[in-house]
Every structure is written in structure tokens, then in C-alpha cells.
Enzyme design. Structure first.
Site, PDB file in Angstrom:
ATOM      1  N   ASN A 208       3.964  54.195  64.693  1.00 51.72           N
ATOM      2  CA  ASN A 208       5.432  54.624  64.100  1.00 51.72           C
ATOM      3  C   ASN A 208       6.446  54.641  64.952  1.00 51.72           C
ATOM      4  OD1 ASN A 208       5.389  57.435  64.893  1.00 51.72           O
ATOM      5  ND2 ASN A 208       3.412  57.597  64.374  1.00 51.72           N
ATOM      6  N   LYS A 286     -10.952  40.159  67.262  1.00 49.91           N
ATOM      7  CA  LYS A 286      -9.524  39.608  66.614  1.00 49.91           C
ATOM      8  C   LYS A 286      -9.872  39.204  65.095  1.00 49.91           C
ATOM      9  CE  LYS A 286      -5.117  37.182  67.077  1.00 49.91           C
ATOM     10  NZ  LYS A 286      -4.856  35.902  67.492  1.00 49.91           N
ATOM     11  N   PRO A 303      -7.951  63.279  61.876  1.00 49.76           N
ATOM     12  CA  PRO A 303      -8.138  64.745  62.188  1.00 49.76           C
ATOM     13  C   PRO A 303      -6.550  65.481  62.143  1.00 49.76           C
ATOM     14  CG  PRO A 303      -8.940  63.946  64.167  1.00 49.76           C
ATOM     15  CD  PRO A 303      -8.489  62.775  63.212  1.00 49.76           C
ATOM     16  N   ILE A 305      -4.431  67.634  64.091  1.00 50.89           N
ATOM     17  CA  ILE A 305      -4.268  68.254  65.452  1.00 50.89           C
ATOM     18  C   ILE A 305      -3.848  69.829  65.159  1.00 50.89           C
ATOM     19  CG2 ILE A 305      -3.807  68.363  67.851  1.00 50.89           C
ATOM     20  CD1 ILE A 305      -3.463  65.134  67.173  1.00 50.89           C
TER      21      ILE A 305
HETATM   22  O1  C5P Z   1       1.764  66.280  57.816  1.00 49.65           O
HETATM   23  P1  C5P Z   1       2.685  65.871  58.793  1.00 49.65           P
HETATM   24  O2  C5P Z   1       2.157  64.784  59.436  1.00 49.65           O
HETATM   25  O3  C5P Z   1       4.217  65.732  58.155  1.00 49.65           O
HETATM   26  O4  C5P Z   1       2.807  67.112  59.781  1.00 49.65           O
HETATM   27  C1  C5P Z   1       3.564  67.113  60.795  1.00 49.65           C
HETATM   28  C2  C5P Z   1       3.097  68.033  61.969  1.00 49.65           C
HETATM   29  O5  C5P Z   1       1.739  68.057  62.189  1.00 49.65           O
HETATM   30  C3  C5P Z   1       3.665  67.770  63.396  1.00 49.65           C
HETATM   31  O6  C5P Z   1       3.522  69.168  64.088  1.00 49.65           O
HETATM   32  C4  C5P Z   1       2.392  66.950  64.091  1.00 49.65           C
HETATM   33  O7  C5P Z   1       2.185  66.843  65.398  1.00 49.65           O
HETATM   34  C5  C5P Z   1       1.121  67.414  63.026  1.00 49.65           C
HETATM   35  N1  C5P Z   1       0.062  66.594  63.008  1.00 49.65           N
HETATM   36  C6  C5P Z   1      -1.232  66.719  63.515  1.00 49.65           C
HETATM   37  N2  C5P Z   1      -2.122  65.732  63.529  1.00 49.65           N
HETATM   38  C7  C5P Z   1      -2.118  64.890  62.176  1.00 49.65           C
HETATM   39  C8  C5P Z   1      -1.055  64.775  61.642  1.00 49.65           C
HETATM   40  C9  C5P Z   1       0.071  65.656  61.996  1.00 49.65           C
HETATM   41  O8  C5P Z   1      -1.135  67.493  64.527  1.00 49.65           O
HETATM   42  N3  C5P Z   1      -3.216  64.233  62.220  1.00 49.65           N
END
Ligand code: C5P
Length: 396
Positions: A208, A286, A303, A305
Site C-alpha cells: 500500500n 514465480k 491478524p 495487531i
Molecule cells: O481496520 P484498519 O486497518 O482501518 O485499522 C487501522 C488501525 O489498525 C491502525 O492502527 C493499524 O495499525 C491497525 N491494524 C493492525 N493490524 C491489522 C490491520 C490494522 O494493527 N491487521
């Protein structure tokens, strides 16, 4: 934190003088004004032009320069600063300081001053360990000088041991400590930052547009308040800050493992743009074009985080998440705070028209249990400083 502070920086004649250029840059970034003094030997290693350009100030080097003396005499030069920093402090300069000599501009202003002095010694390991240098060091400490470093490591002369000048970030930290205790000293915090890369096959991945700029600025701001920062970063464009523990990861699962491995921490700030999905079975070879049409990728959920840390047995006292949205920012972010179980959400609108993702500025809302705060559009560094101050109010 150093804004308005005046620092006279004496650059002695050692190979470590090149690091003093970075020290000037870091001090300027922290808001300090730097008046540079270059010894004759120092000028053999860095040029007055580079020093003046980085400090944006005149360089003083000669005790008997009539022009310099007319503009700012050596006595005045010794008094204008809030702190005098000697970096690198060579064995010779330390010996002359300990003996109270005044045979050039640097030694004369050090003798004439009543301003506190911090020295960052740098020399060959044998010179550092020599009883004469250790005697001089003890004398200088007895005289009330502060010392930062030297570090242990490989030296420019090919030897190994104590004698390397402390890194500029460590010297800046010592300078900050001189100006008073910092609110997050002794606190360990975790910052996640940057994008994640989720492999499709050995050469392709899903990513991204996160640059890591806001997470990096937050790590720097927390470090500057004295925190020990564990910085878990995906493959970001912005280089990680100095003076923090950097853990590089690629995927969301690696980021989770690194974040959990960093526990216990007092606060976790999840600024990373973690991929929500990964390719379920990323190919070990590949992927090739075939006549059977385009490949179908199957996804699994990564997951979360932030949610994992928020419900962890070792939950940090404060968990902060980010919400990058393109519509209904506040409504989505408010729901996210309760859904993920974190304490605060820093919400922002990342629609392309805002120029925020990958840009220098950010316009955020801070969502807490108490409600929604509107913060003005600010440079990411200032958003980080405000957030770090708020974190310090909770943890301090
Ligand atoms: O659900 P979304 O991606 O919009 O949430 C954003 C927040 O959740 C951010 O703080 C991002 O670091 C955290 N996040 C995470 N693990 C993920 C997805 C998002 O810690 N798999």
C-alpha cells in the site's frame, strides 16, 4: 524541546568531526541555535563552509581574528550559550582543558566560561585508556563537566574498543537531559510503522502507499521525550529514526510477532498500514502466464495487531490506533475504537485530494473515550509532537 536553546559547539580535530556535521543538523532540527567553533585541527577534518552552512551561523576559529573579535569577542562567545558542547573532544583538547590552558580560541573560551560544558570524547582506544587521559577525564569530571561516551566499537584506525565518539542522537539525548528530566525517561514504548508487503510469489507482493512518515515522526517525538522506543517497521520509504531499536519486518504476521515480542511496553502506537488480507497460498515459484487465463488469487485475513495488543494478557497501559479513511472519517473511526478495544484512535482522511498519504502534513481527529478532538492541519512532525505530549500526560 531544544527550541530557543543556544549551544556553542566546539569541533576538535579528530576523524569523528564528520559526525559533528550530523550533530549540528540534529540540533537544528530539535530547534536549537548552534554557534560553531572549529579548532585549527578540526578544520583539517571538516570545512568551515560545511559547518557554517549546516549551522546557518558564522564559524569562529581564530582567537586573534580582528573581525570576529569586533563582532563577538571570545569572552562574550563563552557566555552567550546555554551549554557548550565539545564534540569530538580529542585527547589533546581534554589535556589542555584539564590543565587550564588558553592557547587558542576553543581552550580560551572554555577557560573563560561559567556555562555548563558537555564533552564527547573521541580517540584511539590506547589513547583513551592511557593513564594520562583517564587522569584528565577524572579532573574534568571533578571540575563539573558532563561526559557522553565514548562508545565501544571499530575505530577509523582499525582497532576495536572504547574510543568512538557517541552517536549524534546520543549526544542530543545527553543535551536534552542536561536541560531537565524528560517525561518519558525509563518508559518503553512500541511504535508500528510503514506498510506491509504480502507475497503473491517470490517476486511479487501486495503493498500500500504508506510512506512510514507519520510513524517515524511519532517514534522520534517519543524518543525525544526520553522513551525507549521499539520501532517495528514494514518496508517504508522514510528511513527509521536514530536512537530507537529498529525491527524490520515484511508481512503482517511478522509484524505481529515482532510487536508481541516487544511486550511488555507502557504504550503501543500502531501507526502501520497493515494489509488486511494476504494471499492464502503464496506460490513458492514465480507464477507464469498460461493459456488457461488469468490466475485467481485467494485471500485470508491477516491478524489484527492493534486488536491483539488491546486484548493481550500483557496489554500496554495505553494502546493507540490509527484510522485512515476516505469517507465518514469520524463515524468509522469512533466505531473502530470500540471494535478494536484500543484507548485512542488518530483518525485522518486519506482521500487522494487531501495529499496526506505520502505527504508532509496531516489533519487528524483524536478520538478518545471523552469524545472527538479536531486538530488543525499540521506538519506530520508537529502532529507527532502533540501526540507524544498527550501520551506523556497519561504515562508520565
Ligand atoms: O481496520 P484498519 O486497518 O482501518 O485499522 C487501522 C488501525 O489498525 C491502525 O492502527 C493499524 O495499525 C491497525 N491494524 C493492525 N493490524 C491489522 C490491520 C490494522 O494493527 N491487521
Amino acid at each position: 524541546m531544544l527550541s530557543g536553546k543556544r549551544i556553542t559547539l566546539i569541533i576538535g580535530g579528530g576523524i569523528a568531526a564528520y559526525k559533528s556535521l550530523d550533530l549540528i543538523r540534529q540540533l537544528r532540527r530539535a530547534g536549537a541555535q548552534v554557534t560553531p567553533v572549529l579548532t585549527r585541527a578540526g578544520a583539517q577534518f571538516v570545512t568551515p563552509l560545511s559547518v557554517a552552512a549546516l549551522a546557518e551561523e558564522q564559524v569562529f576559529h581564530d582567537l586573534f581574528d580582528l573581525k570576529d573579535e569586533a563582532e563577538m569577542g571570545h569572552i562574550q562567545l563563552s557566555r552567550v550559550a546555554d551549554l557548550i558542547v565539545v564534540a569530538p573532544a580529542t585527547a589533546n583538547l581534554m589535556a589542555r582543558m584539564a590543565a587550564g590552558m588558553a592557547d587558542d580560541l576553543a581552550s580560551t573560551l572554555l577557560l573563560a566560561t561559567d556555562t555548563p560544558v558537555l564533552i564527547a570524547p573521541a580517540m584511539n582506544v590506547r589513547m583513551w585508556q592511557h593513564p594520562a587521559t583517564q587522569r584528565n577525564l577524572a579532573q574534568l569530571q571533578a571540575d563539573g563537566l558532563r561526559v557522553v561516551g565514548p562508545d565501544v566499537g571499530d575505530m577509523a584506525c582499525g582497532e576495536h574498543g572504547p574510543g568512538r565518539m557517541a552517536e549524534p542522537a546520543a549526544i542530543v539525548a545527553a543535551i536534552r537531559d542536561h536541560f531537565g528530566p524528560r517525561p518519558l525517561t525509563g518508559q518503553r514504548v512500541l511504535v508500528t510503522s510503514g506498510p506491509t508487503h504480502e507475497p503473491i510469489d517470490p517476486v511479487r507482493y501486495i503493498a500500500n502507499r504508506s510512506s512510514g512518515a507519520q510513524g517515524t515522526a511519532i517514534a522520534e517525538a517519543l524518543r525525544d521525550l526520553g522513551a525507549e522506543v521499539i520501532f517495528v517497521t514494514g518496508p517504508a520509504q522514510t528511513p527509521p529514526p536514530d536512537g530507537v531499536t529498529v525491527m524490520r519486518v515484511e508481512t503482517a504476521r511478522e509484524m505481529l510477532a515482532a510487536a508481541e515480542g516487544a511486550l511488555p511496553v507502557a504504550a503501543a502506537i500502531c501507526a502501520a498500514a497493515v494489509a488486511d488480507w494476504r494471499v492464502t497460498t503464496d506460490s513458492t515459484q514465480k507464477m507464469k502466464k498460461t493459456t488457461q487465463g488469468t490466475p485467481k488469487l485467494e485471500f485470508s485475513e491477516n491478524p489484527d495487531i492493534l486488536a491483539t495488543l488491546s486484548t493481550h494478557a500483557q496489554r500496554p497501559e495505553l494502546v493507540v490506533g490509527f484510522a485512515a479513511e476516505t469517507e465518514d472519517v469520524i463515524a468509522h473511526a469512533t466505531l473502530k475504537r470500540t471494535r478494536k478495544g484500543c484507548d485512542w484512535i488518530v483518525a485522518n482522511d486519506v482521500s487522494p485530494a487531501t495529499g496526506i498519504m505520502g505527504g508532509q502534513e496531516n489533519a487528524v481527529n483524536l478520538i478518545t473515550e471523552a469524545g472527538v478532538e479536531d486538530w488543525p492541519r499540521l506538519p506530520k512532525r508537529e502532529v507527532a509532537a502533540r501526540l507524544a505530549d498527550r501520551i506523556a500526560q497519561v504515562l508520565g
